[in-house]
Design an enzyme around this catalytic site. Structure first.
Site, PDB file in Angstrom:
ATOM      1  N   PHE A 151     -11.804  -6.813  13.950  1.00 16.59           N
ATOM      2  CA  PHE A 151     -10.354  -7.296  13.365  1.00 16.59           C
ATOM      3  C   PHE A 151     -10.728  -6.516  12.396  1.00 16.59           C
ATOM      4  O   PHE A 151     -11.082  -5.795  12.223  1.00 16.59           O
ATOM      5  CB  PHE A 151     -10.664  -8.475  12.608  1.00 16.59           C
ATOM      6  CG  PHE A 151     -10.149  -9.750  11.996  1.00 16.59           C
ATOM      7  CD1 PHE A 151      -8.804  -9.153  11.726  1.00 16.59           C
ATOM      8  CD2 PHE A 151     -10.660  -9.094  10.022  1.00 16.59           C
ATOM      9  CE1 PHE A 151      -7.599 -10.301  10.875  1.00 16.59           C
ATOM     10  CE2 PHE A 151      -9.618  -9.675   8.926  1.00 16.59           C
ATOM     11  CZ  PHE A 151      -8.585 -10.077   9.484  1.00 16.59           C
ATOM     12  N   GLN A 152      -9.126  -6.165  12.286  1.00 13.96           N
ATOM     13  CA  GLN A 152      -8.839  -4.677  11.382  1.00 13.96           C
ATOM     14  C   GLN A 152      -9.228  -3.565  11.829  1.00 13.96           C
ATOM     15  O   GLN A 152      -9.245  -2.524  10.395  1.00 13.96           O
ATOM     16  CB  GLN A 152      -8.813  -5.756  10.049  1.00 13.96           C
ATOM     17  CG  GLN A 152      -7.933  -6.926   9.141  1.00 13.96           C
ATOM     18  CD  GLN A 152      -7.591  -6.945   8.218  1.00 13.96           C
ATOM     19  OE1 GLN A 152      -8.817  -6.618   7.420  1.00 13.96           O
ATOM     20  NE2 GLN A 152      -6.205  -7.694   7.527  1.00 13.96           N
TER      21      GLN A 152
ATOM     22  N   MET B  59      24.277   8.986   1.728  1.00 12.77           N
ATOM     23  CA  MET B  59      24.082   9.683   1.934  1.00 12.77           C
ATOM     24  C   MET B  59      24.782   9.678   3.907  1.00 12.77           C
ATOM     25  O   MET B  59      25.238  10.456   4.521  1.00 12.77           O
ATOM     26  CB  MET B  59      23.101  10.067   2.163  1.00 12.77           C
ATOM     27  CG  MET B  59      22.623  11.531   2.783  1.00 12.77           C
ATOM     28  SD  MET B  59      23.779  13.227   1.594  1.00 12.77           S
ATOM     29  CE  MET B  59      22.964  13.693   1.073  1.00 12.77           C
TER      30      MET B  59
ATOM     31  N   GLU C   7       0.988  -1.590  -0.093  1.00 13.15           N
ATOM     32  CA  GLU C   7       0.156   0.130   0.269  1.00 13.15           C
ATOM     33  C   GLU C   7       0.414   0.941   0.062  1.00 13.15           C
ATOM     34  O   GLU C   7       0.466   2.154  -0.366  1.00 13.15           O
ATOM     35  CB  GLU C   7      -1.044   0.002   1.123  1.00 13.15           C
ATOM     36  CG  GLU C   7      -2.049  -1.018   1.020  1.00 13.15           C
ATOM     37  CD  GLU C   7      -1.670  -2.644   1.702  1.00 13.15           C
ATOM     38  OE1 GLU C   7      -0.529  -2.589   2.169  1.00 13.15           O
ATOM     39  OE2 GLU C   7      -1.952  -2.478   1.689  1.00 13.15           O
TER      40      GLU C   7
HETATM   41  C1  LIG Z   1      18.868  14.558   1.431  1.00 10.27           C
HETATM   42  C2  LIG Z   1      17.911  15.620   1.391  1.00 10.27           C
HETATM   43  C3  LIG Z   1      18.599  17.111   0.778  1.00 10.27           C
HETATM   44  C4  LIG Z   1      17.622  17.759   0.844  1.00 10.27           C
HETATM   45  N1  LIG Z   1      18.324  19.322   0.715  1.00 10.27           N
HETATM   46  C5  LIG Z   1      18.021  20.088   0.003  1.00 10.27           C
HETATM   47  C6  LIG Z   1      18.675  21.590  -0.711  1.00 10.27           C
HETATM   48  O1  LIG Z   1      20.168  21.100  -0.146  1.00 10.27           O
HETATM   49  N2  LIG Z   1      18.085  22.495  -1.278  1.00 10.27           N
HETATM   50  C7  LIG Z   1      16.971  22.959  -1.406  1.00 10.27           C
HETATM   51  O2  LIG Z   1      16.227  23.344  -1.397  1.00 10.27           O
HETATM   52  N3  LIG Z   1      16.140  21.434   0.139  1.00 10.27           N
HETATM   53  C8  LIG Z   1      16.829  20.635   0.146  1.00 10.27           C
HETATM   54  N4  LIG Z   1      15.957  19.262   0.490  1.00 10.27           N
HETATM   55  C9  LIG Z   1      14.320  19.277   0.805  1.00 10.27           C
HETATM   56  C10 LIG Z   1      13.278  20.432   1.757  1.00 10.27           C
HETATM   57  O3  LIG Z   1      13.632  19.360   2.659  1.00 10.27           O
HETATM   58  C11 LIG Z   1      12.622  20.742   1.557  1.00 10.27           C
HETATM   59  O4  LIG Z   1      11.285  19.818   1.096  1.00 10.27           O
HETATM   60  C12 LIG Z   1      12.379  21.740   0.611  1.00 10.27           C
HETATM   61  O5  LIG Z   1      13.422  22.668   0.635  1.00 10.27           O
HETATM   62  C13 LIG Z   1      10.609  22.613   0.416  1.00 10.27           C
HETATM   63  O6  LIG Z   1      11.327  23.031  -0.907  1.00 10.27           O
HETATM   64  P1  LIG Z   1       9.840  24.692  -0.808  1.00 10.27           P
HETATM   65  O7  LIG Z   1      10.564  26.039  -0.222  1.00 10.27           O
HETATM   66  O8  LIG Z   1      10.259  25.032  -2.234  1.00 10.27           O
HETATM   67  O9  LIG Z   1       8.897  24.373  -0.515  1.00 10.27           O
HETATM   68  P2  LIG Z   1       7.548  23.614  -0.697  1.00 10.27           P
HETATM   69  O10 LIG Z   1       7.066  21.965   0.699  1.00 10.27           O
HETATM   70  O11 LIG Z   1       7.636  22.974  -2.486  1.00 10.27           O
HETATM   71  O12 LIG Z   1       5.869  23.693  -0.109  1.00 10.27           O
HETATM   72  C14 LIG Z   1       5.388  24.916  -0.849  1.00 10.27           C
HETATM   73  C15 LIG Z   1       5.148  26.125  -0.414  1.00 10.27           C
HETATM   74  O13 LIG Z   1       4.821  26.637  -1.754  1.00 10.27           O
HETATM   75  C16 LIG Z   1       3.119  26.782  -1.201  1.00 10.27           C
HETATM   76  N5  LIG Z   1       2.095  26.834  -2.092  1.00 10.27           N
HETATM   77  C17 LIG Z   1       1.888  25.737  -3.161  1.00 10.27           C
HETATM   78  N6  LIG Z   1       0.930  26.037  -3.824  1.00 10.27           N
HETATM   79  C18 LIG Z   1       1.018  27.384  -3.805  1.00 10.27           C
HETATM   80  C19 LIG Z   1       0.045  28.015  -5.317  1.00 10.27           C
HETATM   81  N7  LIG Z   1      -0.578  27.760  -5.546  1.00 10.27           N
HETATM   82  N8  LIG Z   1       0.491  29.621  -5.204  1.00 10.27           N
HETATM   83  C20 LIG Z   1       1.322  30.237  -3.560  1.00 10.27           C
HETATM   84  N9  LIG Z   1       2.494  29.139  -2.727  1.00 10.27           N
HETATM   85  C21 LIG Z   1       1.459  27.901  -3.128  1.00 10.27           C
HETATM   86  C22 LIG Z   1       2.527  26.298  -0.229  1.00 10.27           C
HETATM   87  O14 LIG Z   1       1.763  26.834   0.828  1.00 10.27           O
HETATM   88  C23 LIG Z   1       3.991  25.703   0.622  1.00 10.27           C
HETATM   89  O15 LIG Z   1       4.644  26.847   1.556  1.00 10.27           O
HETATM   90  C24 LIG Z   1      16.001  17.862   0.819  1.00 10.27           C
HETATM   91  C25 LIG Z   1      15.483  17.213   1.296  1.00 10.27           C
HETATM   92  C26 LIG Z   1      16.389  15.703   1.041  1.00 10.27           C
HETATM   93  C27 LIG Z   1      15.644  14.912   1.320  1.00 10.27           C
HETATM   94  C1  LIG Z   2      12.423   5.207   4.899  1.00  6.11           C
HETATM   95  C2  LIG Z   2      13.327   6.355   5.181  1.00  6.11           C
HETATM   96  N1  LIG Z   2      14.396   5.600   5.969  1.00  6.11           N
HETATM   97  C3  LIG Z   2      15.793   6.463   6.411  1.00  6.11           C
HETATM   98  C4  LIG Z   2      16.049   6.684   5.946  1.00  6.11           C
HETATM   99  C5  LIG Z   2      17.484   7.759   6.255  1.00  6.11           C
HETATM  100  N2  LIG Z   2      18.763   7.692   4.883  1.00  6.11           N
HETATM  101  C6  LIG Z   2      18.649   9.695   4.726  1.00  6.11           C
HETATM  102  S1  LIG Z   2      19.611   8.739   2.814  1.00  6.11           S
HETATM  103  C7  LIG Z   2      19.845   7.533   3.241  1.00  6.11           C
HETATM  104  C8  LIG Z   2      20.421   6.344   2.374  1.00  6.11           C
HETATM  105  C9  LIG Z   2      20.390   6.005   1.025  1.00  6.11           C
HETATM  106  O1  LIG Z   2      20.982   5.323   0.431  1.00  6.11           O
HETATM  107  P1  LIG Z   2      21.072   5.146  -0.833  1.00  6.11           P
HETATM  108  O2  LIG Z   2      19.630   4.609  -1.283  1.00  6.11           O
HETATM  109  O3  LIG Z   2      21.821   3.095  -1.150  1.00  6.11           O
HETATM  110  O4  LIG Z   2      21.237   6.047  -1.640  1.00  6.11           O
HETATM  111  P2  LIG Z   2      22.628   6.817  -1.664  1.00  6.11           P
HETATM  112  O5  LIG Z   2      22.896   7.786  -0.917  1.00  6.11           O
HETATM  113  O6  LIG Z   2      24.250   6.011  -1.441  1.00  6.11           O
HETATM  114  O7  LIG Z   2      22.817   7.260  -2.789  1.00  6.11           O
HETATM  115  C10 LIG Z   2      19.108   7.038   4.421  1.00  6.11           C
HETATM  116  C11 LIG Z   2      19.268   5.843   5.388  1.00  6.11           C
HETATM  117  C12 LIG Z   2      15.272   7.788   4.921  1.00  6.11           C
HETATM  118  N3  LIG Z   2      15.838   9.536   4.599  1.00  6.11           N
HETATM  119  N4  LIG Z   2      14.137   7.192   5.129  1.00  6.11           N
END
Ligand SMILES: Cc1cc2nc3c(=O)[nH]c(=O)nc-3n(C[C@H](O)[C@H](O)[C@H](O)COP(=O)(O)OP(=O)(O)OC[C@H]3O[C@@H](n4cnc5c(N)ncnc54)[C@H](O)[C@@H]3O)c2cc1C
Ligand SMILES: Cc1ncc(C[n+]2csc(CCOP(=O)(O)OP(=O)(O)O)c2C)c(N)n1
Ligand SMILES: [Mg+2]
Lengths: 163, 582
Positions: B113-114, B488, B51
């Site tokens: 159940f469930q 990472m 799911e």
């Molecule tokens: C491993 C990892 C590394 C990351 N590194 C980075 C990084 O280096 N740089 C980075 O930027 N992010 C990074 N992120 C992502 C970060 O965690 C956030 O998800 C991201 O920065 C949020 O993006 P955003 O500010 O565009 O907001 P979003 O989450 O895209 O939110 C959108 C905003 O727009 C508004 N909105 C939506 N629709 C409308 C509309 N029609 N009109 C007006 N407003 C609207 C919403 O209310 C909200 O406030 C990383 C994530 C991971 C998992």
């Molecule tokens: C469901 C979930 N569990 C744990 C994490 C923490 N986490 C972020 S990146 C990462 C490693 C990902 O490994 P891989 O898919 O091999 O990607 P790589 O960084 O090696 O490119 C982990 C464990 C997560 N983001 N999501």
């Protein structure tokens, strides 16, 4: 700063849990909470008091407004308002204490609503700090049980919170 | 008026709503609904293998098309399995409607159940939820669910459906509402004109401006008007991870992504700017670094449809609550008027100096001005894989990703030309998102290239979906950037824990991914020589009607750079390589 936020909420199952959940989820605290139906049976009115700086209060009101079940809200502390809380207190009342407590109750414009051989139950209404003062005046030693309704409030003057 | 059972009403409502796919998995509580779908529904149903994958597939579909994704799961474990996907959609503001089965109304609360309290469990991760108590309420509730999911700030909506109200025996009048109104829900339809005027004035006075845009521009279909405004002003543009594609990656004014792994020129431009126009971006902690050190000299204009996003972490000087498309259109016309009246706006000389500065940053450390990874290495560098992919697909493929280093390489090196082509989990960072979301995208756009960039860690979180791809013939391309580590995690352990790899390796337990893909009836292609990379990638992309699992063995010790220095750093404090710091 302490704020009194009053909310008109859809009278739907689960609506209250969304409000309460929001507070715990985002780490805001609720000091008092009071909910009851209104003259319109599709709405409940919820009043809560919380403390926080302006930034936090702004976030709280924005997030409350974002809840789909919240129809309208007002921060009563922003303007002139009336604040009331109801308190029931059960106190030990024997001997000379009985007269003393009766006098104290009168001073606070409370009522003794139940009388027993060794206890009084007192009802007091007013702003929360008045209730606090009463408890202080009676003293911890005498107090057996305290029930407070939580704050409810309404704006002064013409202003109304309605649809 | 027609009489329909509850189950039939659900099937019909989904048709009337124009739903194109239902992603789901059956079980006891939804059997009446499934029987209705089987007998009376034209909407195709995609049977996933878990799911969670149903929610991610619906999510991928939604991100690519802009229409709400639809999920159907049973009560209890079906519903709880969907939770991660709902949270993923919630964090990134993605429109989704999740129909969950529930035990019969008279059993609710009896630990039947469930039985799980799905409305309760999902409460903090939905825009709204409904428990339908009467079959008569089904059409209106489903209409409301779609309306809420797709308007204002989009998000997932759960509709919990007790089994008894869907039974085939009891029939009710069916009429699907054309529209619904809710007195307690009124999303902003335009911005405040006074605020917009103020913003334009501030914008035109800027000497070191930067336009910082996010997922809101993608979701709000405003990339056209954003591009026009940026061109009209000749201001630099940077995108968040969620905003990539909203401004063309091959445009000279584009500075690349900003933030934690953002471009040197983007982070510096932000830090040194005097005016920031933030559009549909929420000043996430991955972007701002230490809030108290965030862009010390900048005045901030912030456009967002959700007031709660404004001044949440960073105080806005000119807040504008409204939809990005209409607000930007209004700003554009005011800018044009102002420039007609006064040709000297904005300050061309200041802007020229600003661009020179930006170009200098680009030339010294920009990721696109020359390769910043070791091109002389014998090993395949993960950056090179994405670089090559971007070139071969001309920046026009749909790219989904999982979470980790590979995700950051994809965000940095793929030059997206269009919005809605970059599909990844940013807010929640959900490993396991990549493959199922790619399925949703490919179903929506069967004639387009859909590539899932993943890692050997992430892909195993939903690898069972290879079977779904077989059943429905969904020929996505999987690029597994195999580095043999939870890369990472390893990077952080290298940088902060002296290379102690606590549980970030697999001890030779990984399967032969190519054989695994073949076992499902797909094609597996392994690449471990640099010289083979481009040729193999071309061949794989040419296999239009096959799912290909490309297992690309890359340098296991590569790190993602730039990386903001934390804690206590500002946006200009970055690691540029393992040894170099600003
Ligand atoms: C491993 C990892 C590394 C990351 N590194 C980075 C990084 O280096 N740089 C980075 O930027 N992010 C990074 N992120 C992502 C970060 O965690 C956030 O998800 C991201 O920065 C949020 O993006 P955003 O500010 O565009 O907001 P979003 O989450 O895209 O939110 C959108 C905003 O727009 C508004 N909105 C939506 N629709 C409308 C509309 N029609 N009109 C007006 N407003 C609207 C919403 O209310 C909200 O406030 C990383 C994530 C991971 C998992
Ligand atoms: C469901 C979930 N569990 C744990 C994490 C923490 N986490 C972020 S990146 C990462 C490693 C990902 O490994 P891989 O898919 O091999 O990607 P790589 O960084 O090696 O490119 C982990 C464990 C997560 N983001 N999501
Ligand atoms: Mg890996």
């Amino acid at each position: 700063m302490r704020r009194i936020i009053s909310v008109l909420l859809e009278n739907e199952p689960g609506a209250l849990s969304r409000v309460v959940g929001l507070f715990s989820q985002r780490g805001y605290n609720i000091e008092t909470l009071n909910v009851a139906p209104t003259e319109d049976d599709t709405l409940s009115r919820l009043t809560l008091t919380t403390v926080g700086d302006d930034h936090k209060i702004e976030q709280i009101t924005k997030h409350l407004n974002r809840l789909v079940d919240v129809v309208k809200l007002v921060d009563l502390s922003e303007g002139a308002h009336i604040e009331r809380e109801l308190m029931l207190v059960k106190v030990r009342a024997t001997g000379a204490q009985r007269a003393e407590i009766k006098r104290c109750t009168d001073i606070f414009r409370g009522q003794i609503v139940d009388v027993g051989p060794t206890v009084y139950t007192i009802q007091i209404t007013g702003a929360s700090d008045k209730l606090d003062s009463f408890l202080e005046a009676v003293g911890d030693a005498a107090i057996l049980e305290v029930v407070r309704s939580g704050v409810s409030g309404i704006a002064r003057g013409e202003k109304v919170l309605s649809l | 008026m027609e009489l329909l059972s509850g189950g039939d009403m659900i099937a019909r409502a989904l048709e009337d709503e124009g739903v194109e796919f239902i992603f789901g998995y059956p079980g006891g509580a939804v059997l009446h609904i499934y029987d209705s779908l089987f007998q009376n529904c034209k909407v195709p149903h995609i049977l996933v293998r878990h799911e969670q994958a149903a929610t991610h597939a619906a999510d991928g579909y939604a991100r690519a098309t802009g229409k709400p994704g639809v999920v159907l799961v049973t009560s209890g474990p079906g519903a709880t399995n969907a939770v991660t996907g709902i949270a993923t959609a919630y964090m990134d503001s993605i429109p989704m409607v999740v129909l969950s089965g529930q035990v019969a109304t008279h059993l609710i609360g009896e630990d039947a159940f469930q039985e799980t309290d799905m409305v309760g469990i999902s409460r903090p991760i939905v825009k709204h939820s409904f428990m339908v108590k009467k079959a008569e309420d089904i059409p209106e509730t489903i209409k409301k669910a779609f309306y809420l999911a797709s308007t204002g700030r989009p998000g997932p909506v759960v509709v919990d459906l007790p089994k008894d109200i869907t039974n085939p025996v009891d029939k009710f009048e069916y009429r699907y509402p054309k529209s619904v109104k809710m007195r307690s829900y009124t999303p902003a339809t335009r911005g405040h004109s006074g605020q917009i005027k103020k913003a334009v004035q501030l914008l035109l006075e800027a000497k070191r401006p930067v336009i910082y845009t996010g997922g809101g521009v993608v979701q709000g279909n405003a990339s056209g008007v954003l591009t026009e405004l940026a061109h009209e002003l000749n201001y630099p543009v940077t995108n968040t991870l969620m905003g990539l594609g909203a401004f063309p990656g091959d445009d000279r004014q584009f500075l690349g992504m900003l933030g934690m792994h953002g471009f040197y020129e983007a982070n510096n431009a932000m830090h040194h700017s005097d005016v920031i126009l933030a559009v549909g971006a929420r000043f996430d902690d991955r972007v701002t670094n230490t809030p108290s050190k965030f862009c010390p000299g900048a005045k901030i204009i912030h456009i967002d449809i959700d007031p709660a996003s404004i001044s949440k972490t960073i105080q806005a000087d000119v807040p504008i609550v409204g939809p990005v498309d209409s607000v930007l259109a209004e700003m554009l016309s005011l800018v044009r008027d102002a420039r007609k009246a006064d040709k000297s706006l904005p300050d061309a000389k200041a802007l020229d100096i600003w661009w020179k500065q930006i170009d200098e940053w680009r030339d010294t450390h920009g990721l696109w001005t020359k390769p910043r990874y070791d091109t002389s290495s014998d090993l395949i560098k993960p950056q090179e894989v994405i670089d090559t992919l971007s070139r071969l697909t001309n920046g026009e493929a749909f790219v989904t990703s999982d979470v980790g280093q590979h995700q950051m390489y994809a965000a940095q090196y793929y030059r997206f030309k269009h919005p809605r082509r970059w599909i990844n989990s940013g807010g929640l960072g959900t490993m396991g998102f990549g493959l199922p979301s790619a399925m949703g995208v490919k179903l929506a756009y069967p004639d387009s290239d859909v590539v899932c960039v993943t890692g050997e860690g992430s892909i195993q979180m939903n690898i069972q979906e290879l079977s779904t791809c077989t059943q429905y013939n969904i020929p996505v391309k999987i690029l597994n950037l195999y580095n043999g580590y939870l890369g990472m995690v390893k990077q952080w352990q290298d940088m902060q824990y002296e290379g102690r790899y606590a549980e970030s390796t697999y001890e030779n337990s990984l399967p032969d991914f190519c054989k695994l893909a073949e076992a499902y009836g797909h094609v597996g292609v392994r690449v471990d020589k640099k010289a083979d990379l481009e040729g193999a990638l071309k061949e794989v992309l040419a296999m239009k009607d096959r799912l290909v699992f490309m297992d690309i063995h890359v340098d296991p010790h590569e790190h993602v750079y730039p990386m903001l220095v934390a804690p206590n750093g500002s946006m200009r404090d970055m690691w540029l390589s393992k040894t170099e710091r600003t």
